[in-house]
Enzyme design. Structure first.
Site, PDB file in Angstrom:
ATOM      1  N   CYS A  69       4.544   0.723   5.953  1.00 41.08           N
ATOM      2  CA  CYS A  69       4.656   0.041   4.676  1.00 41.08           C
ATOM      3  C   CYS A  69       4.736  -1.440   5.008  1.00 41.08           C
ATOM      4  O   CYS A  69       5.470  -1.827   5.910  1.00 41.08           O
ATOM      5  CB  CYS A  69       5.910   0.510   3.948  1.00 41.08           C
ATOM      6  SG  CYS A  69       6.059  -0.206   2.302  1.00 41.08           S
ATOM      7  N   ASP A  87      -1.973   9.078   2.811  1.00 42.26           N
ATOM      8  CA  ASP A  87      -0.967   8.021   2.876  1.00 42.26           C
ATOM      9  C   ASP A  87      -0.814   7.487   4.316  1.00 42.26           C
ATOM     10  O   ASP A  87      -0.620   6.286   4.538  1.00 42.26           O
ATOM     11  CB  ASP A  87       0.353   8.613   2.370  1.00 42.26           C
ATOM     12  CG  ASP A  87       1.420   7.590   2.083  1.00 42.26           C
ATOM     13  OD1 ASP A  87       1.347   6.476   2.620  1.00 42.26           O
ATOM     14  OD2 ASP A  87       2.349   7.914   1.325  1.00 42.26           O
TER      15      ASP A  87
END
Lengths: 320, 320
Positions: A252, A26
């Site tokens: 993000c 991630d």
């Protein structure tokens, strides 16, 4: 539902949590520059030495879509982790599953995922939620049959930047579908940091009640600084499994420029100070995060990288 | 003591908190370069427009010791805040008190302070805790007699970087001494970010019980990323008064390079998302913090400056 009717995590005997390190997938995925394979291997090995018990190491996505992870198989082959460490891979689709199963010997857990928000799922994988879940029903039993521990991740579980509120019932229905497809662990992701601790408490208390026998995992982002507050609330509601990223790696794109995952070393620091056992070596973890910072050549947003641990030993304060 | 036996803040009717903005004193004081008076006045006025109800605006310290605040009197004279806003000044000693009382018309609250740790108090004000508290017994009634609301701040309430653990009993004894000297509000400061949410819950539940009639204020730092988790735990334990700093202004020299106060806009964002009323306008607050960032010419560490508020309206989610 009042999370407070559940026993406090800091009072009872149930003081052990499980943490999955997601930085190598991630986090590395979200780096603007692809990290050299040898650096990835070195950092993952450092995490192993810090006592990481679960780690997400690769994703079987198309290399042209996410070039940052195109060396996934090589990483799987080259890392040297203790045999007790559970290595997880992310499986985005049927093609990814075929590729993953060719490397079956190199991982222990596989994660399938969907976004609870229709709009977010469309933007993320260009499929409807229903199309994704139909695939899950096909892939899940196949993974289980291979003796791989099947996990699931539900993104935007606490809100969607496009749709706003995501009803709890919708998220838990998807979780039940995953469990029916064979998932023994389900992670709920706060993809753009829209959860708050009051909601986290209610959500995890409800999820634990509705999904008996399934490991319920909290995956919070620190987008608005509430990541650890949400983790604390989930812990108090009975959650004992968490995902986080060393160095607070993993941004993000929404909202632009915001931070992503909570930092593993900050989460572990909080838990240890509360007298909660993680199995991790906080000093070693901070060293690994500092090594990542040096490798990437930019200041990471983790707090413990700068502040270090508090000076008393784990658990000393909680018993005071 | 189990904080969980107290009613959840998110369940009952008691959903209003009071927040004191400390950036103009605690934040501006820690800037390496002194901020021009006109910039300070402009930023404070912006905070007033965002609905700030309590604000720490000046400190009557020696200008040679803290030149960053040497224009305190001018700031007090020039700011334009609604008459309902409670303006606080920090009074470090008897000399400071004399100077403060000459400006009596320009503030509403005065804060006396001590550090609960002997070593920290010595390093901070070069006096023993007992010497400081003897002064408090002299100054307190004098301040009360002038019709000024007397507040107190106890630094290193949750741990000291030099001494380690600071016993809760010692901190609460000092709090009682302040109350006897006339303080109607006592703030507990986590000066170097050593608190954790489990301890915060126990501490504030105990403090509220031991100091009836005294407003109990939580002042957390985000040194290890746990600031909002601690604030949430204090809220759950019954605390309804908080201090924070817009833009997350205000560093701390220990540990070196670490962040200090929690960001007001991050705290307000969390509370609003939980359905807790603060009286503040989050959008206006974020604007003021962004203005501070522009004025100071460096990236501040506040999360909401980047991420903005969540997209639903305050309270909408909490009732979901």
């Amino acid at each position: 539902m009042d999370a407070k009717s559940y026993p406090s995590a800091t009072e009872g005997e149930d003081r052990r949590v499980r943490i999955r390190e997601v930085g190598p997938r991630d986090g590395f995925q979200n780096e603007p520059e692809t990290i050299p394979t040898s650096d990835k291997v070195r950092l993952i090995n450092a995490l192993g030495r810090a006592g990481v018990e679960r780690i997400e190491v690769a994703s079987f996505v198309r290399p042209d879509v996410i070039p940052q992870l195109s060396d996934g198989v090589e990483v799987l082959h080259r890392i040297e982790l203790p045999p007790t460490v559970a290595r997880m891979v992310l499986v985005p689709n049927r093609k990814g599953l075929e590729n993953a199963l060719r490397e079956r010997a190199y991982f222990d857990e596989a994660a399938l995922f969907v976004s609870a928000s229709q709009t977010h799922n469309k933007r993320n994988v260009n499929r409807t939620v229903e199309e994704t879940m139909a695939d899950v029903r096909g892939m899940g039993p196949r993974i289980v049959a291979e003796g791989v521990r099947l996990c699931a991740v539900i993104a935007t579980s606490f809100g969607c930047p496009f749709e706003g509120e995501v009803p709890m019932g919708r998220v838990l229905d998807l979780a039940e579908q995953f469990a029916e497809a064979g998932a023994v662990e389900i992670g709920f992701g706060d993809t753009t940091g829209m959860c708050n601790p009051a909601y986290a408490g209610r959500f995890f208390a409800t999820a634990i009640e509705r999904l008996p026998g399934v490991e319920i995992t909290a995956h919070f982002h620190n987008t608005r600084g509430q990541g650890l507050a949400n983790a604390y609330a989930a812990l108090e509601a009975g959650c004992r499994s968490f995902e986080s990223s060393f160095g607070e790696l993993g941004g993000c794109p929404v909202p632009k420029g915001s931070t992503g995952n909570i930092a593993t070393e900050d989460l572990v620091s909080m838990f240890h100070e509360m007298g909660i056992d993680t199995g991790l070596d906080l000093g070693g973890l901070i060293d690994a995060a500092r090594e990542a910072q040096e490798t990437l050549g930019r200041r990471l947003t983790s707090h413990s990288i700068v502040a270090g641990p508090v000076i008393w030993s784990p658990g000393e304060r909680a018993g005071a």
